[in-house]
Scaffold this active site. Structure first.
Site, PDB file in Angstrom:
ATOM      1  N   THR A   1       0.813  -1.210   0.000  1.00  0.00           N
ATOM      2  CA  THR A   1       0.000   0.000   0.000  1.00  0.00           C
ATOM      3  C   THR A   1       0.849   1.265   0.000  1.00  0.00           C
ATOM      4  OG1 THR A   1      -1.819  -1.117   1.143  1.00  0.00           O
ATOM      5  CG2 THR A   1      -1.749   1.286   1.299  1.00  0.00           C
TER       6      THR A   1
ATOM      7  N   ASN B   1      -4.415  -3.481  -3.108  1.00  0.00           N
ATOM      8  CA  ASN B   1      -4.463  -4.940  -3.016  1.00  0.00           C
ATOM      9  C   ASN B   1      -4.523  -5.644  -4.358  1.00  0.00           C
ATOM     10  OD1 ASN B   1      -4.518  -4.355  -0.341  1.00  0.00           O
ATOM     11  ND2 ASN B   1      -6.588  -5.128   0.045  1.00  0.00           N
TER      12      ASN B   1
ATOM     13  N   HIS C   1      29.635 -41.806  -8.643  1.00  0.00           N
ATOM     14  CA  HIS C   1      30.059 -41.869  -7.224  1.00  0.00           C
ATOM     15  C   HIS C   1      31.473 -41.307  -7.043  1.00  0.00           C
ATOM     16  CE1 HIS C   1      26.668 -44.607  -6.186  1.00  0.00           C
ATOM     17  NE2 HIS C   1      26.876 -45.055  -7.419  1.00  0.00           N
TER      18      HIS C   1
ATOM     19  N   SER D   1      45.929 -15.940  -6.791  1.00  0.00           N
ATOM     20  CA  SER D   1      46.449 -15.915  -5.432  1.00  0.00           C
ATOM     21  C   SER D   1      47.357 -14.714  -5.256  1.00  0.00           C
ATOM     22  CB  SER D   1      47.229 -17.196  -5.136  1.00  0.00           C
ATOM     23  OG  SER D   1      47.878 -17.118  -3.877  1.00  0.00           O
TER      24      SER D   1
ATOM     25  N   LYS E   1      49.099 -19.069  -9.986  1.00  0.00           N
ATOM     26  CA  LYS E   1      47.870 -19.795  -9.679  1.00  0.00           C
ATOM     27  C   LYS E   1      46.684 -19.144 -10.385  1.00  0.00           C
ATOM     28  CE  LYS E   1      45.537 -21.985  -5.749  1.00  0.00           C
ATOM     29  NZ  LYS E   1      44.147 -21.666  -6.047  1.00  0.00           N
TER      30      LYS E   1
ATOM     31  N   GLU F   1      32.788 -20.207  -9.688  1.00  0.00           N
ATOM     32  CA  GLU F   1      32.575 -19.861  -8.282  1.00  0.00           C
ATOM     33  C   GLU F   1      31.484 -18.808  -8.127  1.00  0.00           C
ATOM     34  OE1 GLU F   1      36.439 -18.755  -6.898  1.00  0.00           O
ATOM     35  OE2 GLU F   1      37.206 -20.810  -6.942  1.00  0.00           O
TER      36      GLU F   1
END
Length: 442
Positions: free
Chosen positions: A89, A120, A167, A297, A303, A310
């Site tokens: 509202t 509403n 697995h 890094s 690296k 990610e």
């Protein structure tokens, strides 16, 4: 949201009260919702003029003001916190006041701008339409981009044989192309799920006014406004299945969020696989070369990290969390009104925007630049002892199991051990063809 820097405040007293009452997050309602409030108010004014309920010149001033709000000219005029009265509202009154100020002399925010409406029915209608538009114009094109990129890689890697994994353990060979085709299909299924939810999301409660009865609105008002909005936006905006369902429940938002959650789950699976397959470069799986975007890094020279996967998994976690809150909001519609709509609007529109951005990044900065480490993939394919599965029809499951155990213990090859059992070389050539094993049906 601070209002100190808003030079010309167009809102009125009801907005000021809400600003004072809800100093919660500092985050206003999503701009897409305020834009749709403007769009609905503009359409309502034009329809009310057509119906002879509002003087034409006044209606055109209201409509022109609503159009400007819809175009995003006055986003800074919607300062009320998103965590506000649960019907929205306060933000509906905010829109009424801003549009009345813009429309000029003699325009009343309630009697004229809000004619034939209630918070509403208008506020949830704006939320549904905002989500519908963002899905159509932002998320779906982004998901199409990801799917197309994955499909190109599936074709490119079609001949790269590698070890399958179940697995987290070695399994029978597959191709890298098959894996990427699976990822593409996941995204395509997600697109279909989102598209399936959109028709119900486009059912808006406009015309129900306060409780669903339609008190104080012309019987033709809602249908005409919907027709106008659909024509203007090319979105499918339709009548609800039942006005009391549409007023009291926000199941369309819950369903749309559920589809987004599935997309987030799919993108998490894909992003995790990409970073695992690209792990290394020497001590990981190393089957993929992911694009190198930045230093990985501050201490380890050279690296490189899988930064885009990610980001995608972080976004997916947020979307899943948003869905949980939307679900709770949907559960708490009581009697003739749900009063969790601002929360649901915030979370759903954030989820759409996050998934769209993350999907574009995944395609452009990751998938497009992925290269296969063909030598590594094929080496793993030859090393997997599950390839002995192909010998089952030749020597039987039990003998094949014995070969696997001996090969694992001695480091000898399956071919060498099978040869000692007397299996002919031509049979071994056919059974241990790793490319054929990955595509047994051509």
């Amino acid at each position: 949201m601070s209002t100190d820097n808003v030079a010309d405040k167009l809102w009125g007293g009801e907005t000021d009260k809400a600003i004072g009452n809800f100093p919660v997050s500092g985050e206003p309602i999503p701009p897409a919702v305020s834009h749709w409030l403007g769009r609905i108010k503009a359409a309502a004014a034009r329809v009310n003029a057509d119906l002879g309920l509002l003087e034409r010149e006044k209606a055109e001033r209201i409509a022109a003001a609503g159009d400007r709000v819809a175009a995003g000219e006055f986003d800074d005029q919607f300062p009320i916190d998103v965590f506000q009265t649960g019907s929205g509202t306060s933000s509906n009154m905010n829109a009424n006041e801003v549009i009345a100020s813009l429309a000029g002399e003699g325009v009343h925010p309630n009697d004229d701008v809000n004619m034939g409406q209630s918070s509403n029915d208008v506020f949830p209608s704006a939320v549904h339409c905002a989500a519908l538009g963002e899905l159509a114009h932002d998320l779906l094109p982004a998901l199409e981009r990801v799917a197309a990129s994955l499909e190109r890689k599936a074709h490119e890697f079609d001949d790269v044989v590698k070890a399958g994994r179940t697995h987290w353990m070695d399994a029978v060979p597959v191709t890298l192309g098959q894996e990427f085709a699976g990822y593409a299909a996941q995204v395509r299924q997600g697109i279909a799920r989102v598209e399936d939810a959109m028709p119900r999301l486009g059912q808006i409660p406009l015309g129900g006014t306060a409780t669903g009865t339609g008190l104080n609105t012309h019987p033709e008002f809602a249908a005409r406004v919907r027709e106008y909005l659909s024509r203007e936006t090319n979105l499918t905006i339709s009548a609800p299945a039942d006005h009391f369902e549409a007023q009291a429940a926000r199941d369309g938002l819950v369903e749309a969020s559920g589809a987004l959650k599935v997309v987030a789950v799919s993108l998490t699976k894909i992003a995790n696989d990409l970073r695992f397959l690209g792990s290394g470069p020497r001590a990981g799986l190393g089957e993929l070369f992911l694009p190198e975007l930045q230093k990985g890094s501050s201490i380890m020279p050279g690296k490189v990290n899988p930064v885009i996967p990610e980001v995608v998994t972080q976004v997916s976690a947020q979307v899943i969390g948003n869905d949980a809150a939307i679900t709770i909001g949907g559960m708490n519609g009581h009697f003739e009104l749900n009063v969790y709509i601002p929360l649901m609007a915030r979370n759903l529109l954030q989820s759409i925007a996050l998934l769209a951005s993350a999907s574009r990044l995944l395609a452009e900065k990751c998938v497009d630049g992925i290269e296969a480490n063909r030598e590594q993939c094929e080496r793993y394919a030859e090393l997997t002892l599950s390839a002995a599965t192909a010998l089952n029809p030749v020597i039987g499951y039990d003998k094949a199991s014995e070969l696997v155990k001996e090969a694992a213990a001695t480091g000898r090859s399956l071919r060498e051990l099978a040869r000692e059992l007397g299996v002919e070389e031509s049979v071994l050539d056919e059974a241990l063809d790793y490319h054929a094993m990955a595509k047994p049906h051509g």
